[in-house]
Each structure stands twice: as C-alpha cells, then as structure tokens.
Design a protein around this motif. Structure first.
Motif, PDB file in Angstrom:
ATOM      1  N   ALA A 205     -20.875 -37.204   2.796  1.00 59.65           N
ATOM      2  CA  ALA A 205     -20.799 -37.922   1.518  1.00 59.65           C
ATOM      3  C   ALA A 205     -21.336 -39.340   1.643  1.00 59.65           C
ATOM      4  N   ALA A 206     -20.993 -40.013   2.743  1.00 55.55           N
ATOM      5  CA  ALA A 206     -21.456 -41.395   2.930  1.00 55.55           C
ATOM      6  C   ALA A 206     -22.965 -41.457   3.095  1.00 55.55           C
ATOM      7  N   LEU A 207     -23.533 -40.482   3.781  1.00 57.66           N
ATOM      8  CA  LEU A 207     -24.986 -40.459   3.956  1.00 57.66           C
ATOM      9  C   LEU A 207     -25.689 -40.072   2.656  1.00 57.66           C
ATOM     10  N   GLN A 208     -25.131 -39.097   1.937  1.00 60.17           N
ATOM     11  CA  GLN A 208     -25.783 -38.614   0.722  1.00 60.17           C
ATOM     12  C   GLN A 208     -25.681 -39.617  -0.412  1.00 60.17           C
ATOM     13  N   THR A 209     -24.625 -40.423  -0.448  1.00 58.85           N
ATOM     14  CA  THR A 209     -24.480 -41.386  -1.545  1.00 58.85           C
ATOM     15  C   THR A 209     -25.518 -42.501  -1.470  1.00 58.85           C
ATOM     16  N   SER A 210     -26.207 -42.588  -0.328  1.00 60.32           N
ATOM     17  CA  SER A 210     -27.302 -43.559  -0.195  1.00 60.32           C
ATOM     18  C   SER A 210     -28.655 -42.923  -0.482  1.00 60.32           C
ATOM     19  N   ASN A 211     -28.674 -41.620  -0.714  1.00 62.28           N
ATOM     20  CA  ASN A 211     -29.918 -40.892  -0.946  1.00 62.28           C
ATOM     21  C   ASN A 211     -30.278 -40.944  -2.429  1.00 62.28           C
ATOM     22  N   THR A 212     -30.806 -42.058  -2.869  1.00 60.92           N
ATOM     23  CA  THR A 212     -31.084 -42.251  -4.299  1.00 60.92           C
ATOM     24  C   THR A 212     -32.303 -41.456  -4.773  1.00 60.92           C
ATOM     25  N   ASP A 213     -32.973 -40.743  -3.887  1.00 61.58           N
ATOM     26  CA  ASP A 213     -34.020 -39.809  -4.319  1.00 61.58           C
ATOM     27  C   ASP A 213     -33.406 -38.589  -4.999  1.00 61.58           C
ATOM     28  N   ASP A 214     -32.118 -38.392  -4.777  1.00 63.68           N
ATOM     29  CA  ASP A 214     -31.393 -37.294  -5.385  1.00 63.68           C
ATOM     30  C   ASP A 214     -30.968 -37.723  -6.795  1.00 63.68           C
ATOM     31  N   PRO A 215     -31.371 -36.986  -7.848  1.00 56.66           N
ATOM     32  CA  PRO A 215     -31.036 -37.397  -9.218  1.00 56.66           C
ATOM     33  C   PRO A 215     -29.536 -37.392  -9.524  1.00 56.66           C
ATOM     34  N   ARG A 216     -28.731 -36.749  -8.689  1.00 53.42           N
ATOM     35  CA  ARG A 216     -27.281 -36.761  -8.899  1.00 53.42           C
ATOM     36  C   ARG A 216     -26.615 -37.993  -8.277  1.00 53.42           C
ATOM     37  N   ILE A 217     -27.388 -38.803  -7.569  1.00 56.84           N
ATOM     38  CA  ILE A 217     -26.853 -39.954  -6.845  1.00 56.84           C
ATOM     39  C   ILE A 217     -27.224 -41.243  -7.561  1.00 56.84           C
ATOM     40  N   ASN A 218     -26.223 -42.126  -7.743  1.00 58.11           N
ATOM     41  CA  ASN A 218     -26.490 -43.421  -8.357  1.00 58.11           C
ATOM     42  C   ASN A 218     -26.718 -44.478  -7.270  1.00 58.11           C
ATOM     43  N   GLU A 219     -26.847 -45.721  -7.681  1.00 54.27           N
ATOM     44  CA  GLU A 219     -27.148 -46.790  -6.722  1.00 54.27           C
ATOM     45  C   GLU A 219     -25.909 -47.314  -6.013  1.00 54.27           C
ATOM     46  N   ASP A 220     -24.732 -46.938  -6.472  1.00 56.16           N
ATOM     47  CA  ASP A 220     -23.489 -47.433  -5.871  1.00 56.16           C
ATOM     48  C   ASP A 220     -23.101 -46.575  -4.679  1.00 56.16           C
ATOM     49  N   LYS A 221     -22.744 -47.225  -3.589  1.00 57.47           N
ATOM     50  CA  LYS A 221     -22.288 -46.480  -2.412  1.00 57.47           C
ATOM     51  C   LYS A 221     -20.776 -46.280  -2.530  1.00 57.47           C
ATOM     52  N   VAL A 222     -20.414 -45.390  -3.466  1.00 54.67           N
ATOM     53  CA  VAL A 222     -19.011 -45.115  -3.748  1.00 54.67           C
ATOM     54  C   VAL A 222     -18.798 -43.601  -3.751  1.00 54.67           C
ATOM     55  N   ILE A 223     -17.755 -43.155  -3.062  1.00 50.60           N
ATOM     56  CA  ILE A 223     -17.366 -41.759  -3.049  1.00 50.60           C
ATOM     57  C   ILE A 223     -15.852 -41.686  -3.276  1.00 50.60           C
ATOM     58  N   GLY A 224     -15.308 -40.504  -3.491  1.00 51.25           N
ATOM     59  CA  GLY A 224     -13.883 -40.402  -3.761  1.00 51.25           C
ATOM     60  C   GLY A 224     -13.265 -39.162  -3.152  1.00 51.25           C
ATOM     61  N   VAL A 225     -11.938 -39.201  -3.035  1.00 45.39           N
ATOM     62  CA  VAL A 225     -11.184 -38.043  -2.547  1.00 45.39           C
ATOM     63  C   VAL A 225      -9.860 -37.973  -3.296  1.00 45.39           C
ATOM     64  N   ILE A 226      -9.496 -36.765  -3.721  1.00 45.38           N
ATOM     65  CA  ILE A 226      -8.267 -36.539  -4.484  1.00 45.38           C
ATOM     66  C   ILE A 226      -7.367 -35.593  -3.700  1.00 45.38           C
ATOM     67  N   GLY A 227      -6.162 -36.055  -3.381  1.00 42.08           N
ATOM     68  CA  GLY A 227      -5.196 -35.218  -2.674  1.00 42.08           C
ATOM     69  C   GLY A 227      -4.216 -34.602  -3.647  1.00 42.08           C
ATOM     70  N   GLY A 228      -3.624 -33.456  -3.256  1.00 45.47           N
ATOM     71  CA  GLY A 228      -2.635 -32.814  -4.108  1.00 45.47           C
ATOM     72  C   GLY A 228      -1.338 -33.594  -4.169  1.00 45.47           C
ATOM     73  N   THR A 229      -0.799 -33.932  -3.008  1.00 45.06           N
ATOM     74  CA  THR A 229       0.407 -34.748  -2.922  1.00 45.06           C
ATOM     75  C   THR A 229       0.288 -35.662  -1.715  1.00 45.06           C
TER      76      THR A 229
END
Length: 353
Positions: free
Chosen positions: A150-174
């Motif tokens: 995720a950290a490497l791909q979030t910098s891959n701005t050639d990908d149209p699904r990726i924005n310019e912000d180096k931000v990712i997220g994770v959601i836990g159940g509890t």
C-alpha cells in the motif's frame, strides 16, 4: 456432502442458535468408530466471505477426507453465550470441538476440564488444558506485506486510482490484540518502505456490518486515502463497495476477496483458516491431536500472505512486486522481524484510532 439444518432456541435468550449437520463421506484410511466433530462459528457468522466461510470450507474438506461426521454451531450472541455453546457441544458427545471465536479463550479451558474425553481447539487465541490445542496465525506477517504494498502503490500516481496524497488506511473489527496484530503489522510494513506515508486507523466494532465499513472507508477516502485495508470480517464488504464507488482500492482479508470487485481489491491478506482447521481435524483423526500445545501458522507454512494480484498485476510496478518478494523472504529467513502485539505488546509507532 449430505446436509440438514435444525433450529434450536437458546434457553437463556431469544437469540437463535443454528446447528447445521454434515456427514463426512468415508475414505480409505479415514477415521472410524463414529467420531463426531463440531465447528463453532465466530462473530460475523457464516456468509461473511472471509474468516468463517474459509474455516468452514476446511472443516467440510476434513470431514470428507476423514469420514468424521460433523456440524456447525452458530449463535447471534456467540460471545455472550460462549460457555453455554461449548457445554452443549460437550454434553452432546462430540469428540472434537473446533472453536473459531477467540473471545472464548478463557472459557474453553474450564469447559474442557469438565469434558476430558473431548478434544478442543481454540483458533486465534491460546488456552490451557491437556485436551486443548491452540492455533495462532502470524497475521502480522501477511499484513506487513500488505502495508508495504500500500505504501509503495500510494506513490504510484501513474495509476488513475491513486491520488497525490501519500495516505492509506486500515479498519479493524474491534480493538484488542487479536485484531491489532493485523493493524500494527500493516503500519510497520508501510513505514518500513516509506516513513512519510500516513496511515489512518479506525474500528468498526462489528464484524458483520457492511454499512459501517462503507461509512468508515468513505471517511478515509475523503481524508486523502486511496487504499484501505479491512480487518473486520463481513464488514469489509462495505469497504470494498466504498472503494469501488470512489475509484480507489480496498485490501481484503482472510479469504481471496479479489474477485468480489475485480480491479478494486488491490490484494487480499490470506489467512488460511481452512488449512489450520483441516490440519487439526486430520491430526485428531490420525491419533496425533496436539493437546496442550500451541500450533503456529505463518509465512513459512504458507498459511498467511498475499494473493497473486490476478486482477491488479498490471497496475502494480514490477519493482514493487520484486520488493514484496524480497520482504517476504526476509521475514521467512528471520532477517525482518515483524512486531507481534500478542508477545511484544504495543510499539511506540502505534497510537490506535
């Protein structure tokens, strides 16, 4: 496999307890003598397309391979009715009980003492007892690879699904070590490859609420995230939906969820509960049940890891795939130590949500 369904009303609550009977087909070398097994379904229930469904697939496969007959036990309040469910299984004369609900770790040891002729398995936790086997996954190892990706791909701005912000997220159940080991591994993997990446965290407090997952993921996308990892069972379906609507990425968990939204699920962090359940049932059938032991499943056992990027490989640079291969081997060889909150406590870099 022949299946029937019966419904029983729990005497202490209006919660519905469902028991599905499965009769395994006998095979050469299979167990004999009428052994019976039960699989206790965890929070989120069957149909989660994740942890429970995958474990149940392994259970059914083991029944077919060994000739053991078995049934699944499911409750709307599996946490609150834990002791009742386990005692009912013991009283029914089941020879092997495999419990997928980690919160039963304290209950199962005491129940097992009262039913010494039954073998017990607790998955995702440790419990004491000579007739209790504990199964732990090294989920943090697979999550580490997902965080690095995720950290490497979030910098891959050639990908149209990726924005310019180096931000990712994770959601836990509890919140709790069983889920937090995923989150901490994900954060460590991301920070190890890019210390500047921001990782948003949140908890759904539910393993079966897609609407809540969708809401939390949408909030993260609005804050600049373009990849969100869900560690919340059936709640993750909402995370995938939110990613699809936002034209960003989700990361699945436990089972291969890549096909749920091809091209939107960047990868899934596999947790082979099917392998673990099948292995323990087979050990029981072979007379080699590891009572009193903790059995570990990690990258080395090919029990955790990432999917093969069937739908997203063209979007991921080869350099990223090569880095993931190097990191995976480094973990297996012991050159990279992934933080495990179960044994090591919480690291300074984790602050929760």
């Amino acid at each position: 496999m022949k299946r029937t369904r019966a419904l029983l009303i729990a005497p202490v609550a209006v919660t519905l307890l469902a028991v599905t009977a499965c009769s395994g087909g006998a095979t050469d070398g299979a167990a004999s003598g009428g052994d019976k097994a039960a699989l206790v379904i965890a929070q989120g229930g069957l149909g989660d397309q994740s942890y429970n469904d995958l474990a149940n697939a392994g259970f059914e496969s083991a029944l077919d391979a060994t000739g053991i007959s078995g049934n699944t036990i499911e409750s709307d309040d599996v946490v609150g009715q834990g002791e009742q469910l386990l005692r009912r299984a013991g009283q029914s004369g089941v020879n092997l009980v495999v419990d997928l609900e980690y919160s039963h770790n304290e209950i199962i040891g005491s129940v097992a003492q009262d039913f010494p002729d039954t073998d017990w398995v607790i998955v995702n936790a440790e419990a004491e007892g000579d007739n209790v086997a504990s199964v732990l996954f090294q989920e943090q190892e697979g999550s580490y690879l997902a965080g690095a990706l995720a950290a490497l791909q979030t910098s891959n701005t050639d990908d149209p699904r990726i924005n310019e912000d180096k931000v990712i997220g994770v959601i836990g159940g509890t919140a709790g070590v069983g889920i937090d080991k995923f989150l901490v591994g994900f954060i460590q993997g991301a920070k190890d490859v890019d210390p500047d990446v921001e990782v948003l965290t949140a908890y759904s407090n539910d393993f079966g609420d897609p609407a809540k997952g969708q809401q939390l993921a949408q909030s993260m996308f609005e804050k600049g995230a373009d990849i969100v990892y869900s560690v919340a069972g059936g709640t993750g379906a909402g995370v995938i939906q939110a990613a699809e609507e936002a034209n960003h990425y989700a990361i699945g968990v436990d089972d291969d969820q890549d096909g749920q939204a091809p091209g939107t699920v960047l990868t899934s962090v596999l947790k082979r509960t099917d392998l673990a359940v099948e292995t323990l049932v087979q050990d029981f059938a072979d007379g080699a049940f590891p009572g009193g032991e903790t059995v570990s499943f990690g990258l080395k056992e090919d029990a955790v890891g990432l999917t093969d990027f069937e739908y997203t490989k063209d979007a991921i640079p080869q350099s990223t795939l090569d880095t993931l291969d190097e990191l995976r081997q480094g973990i297996i060889d012991g050159d990279i130590t992934v933080w495990n909150v179960v044994t090591d406590g919480y690291p300074d870099f984790y602050s929760g949500s």
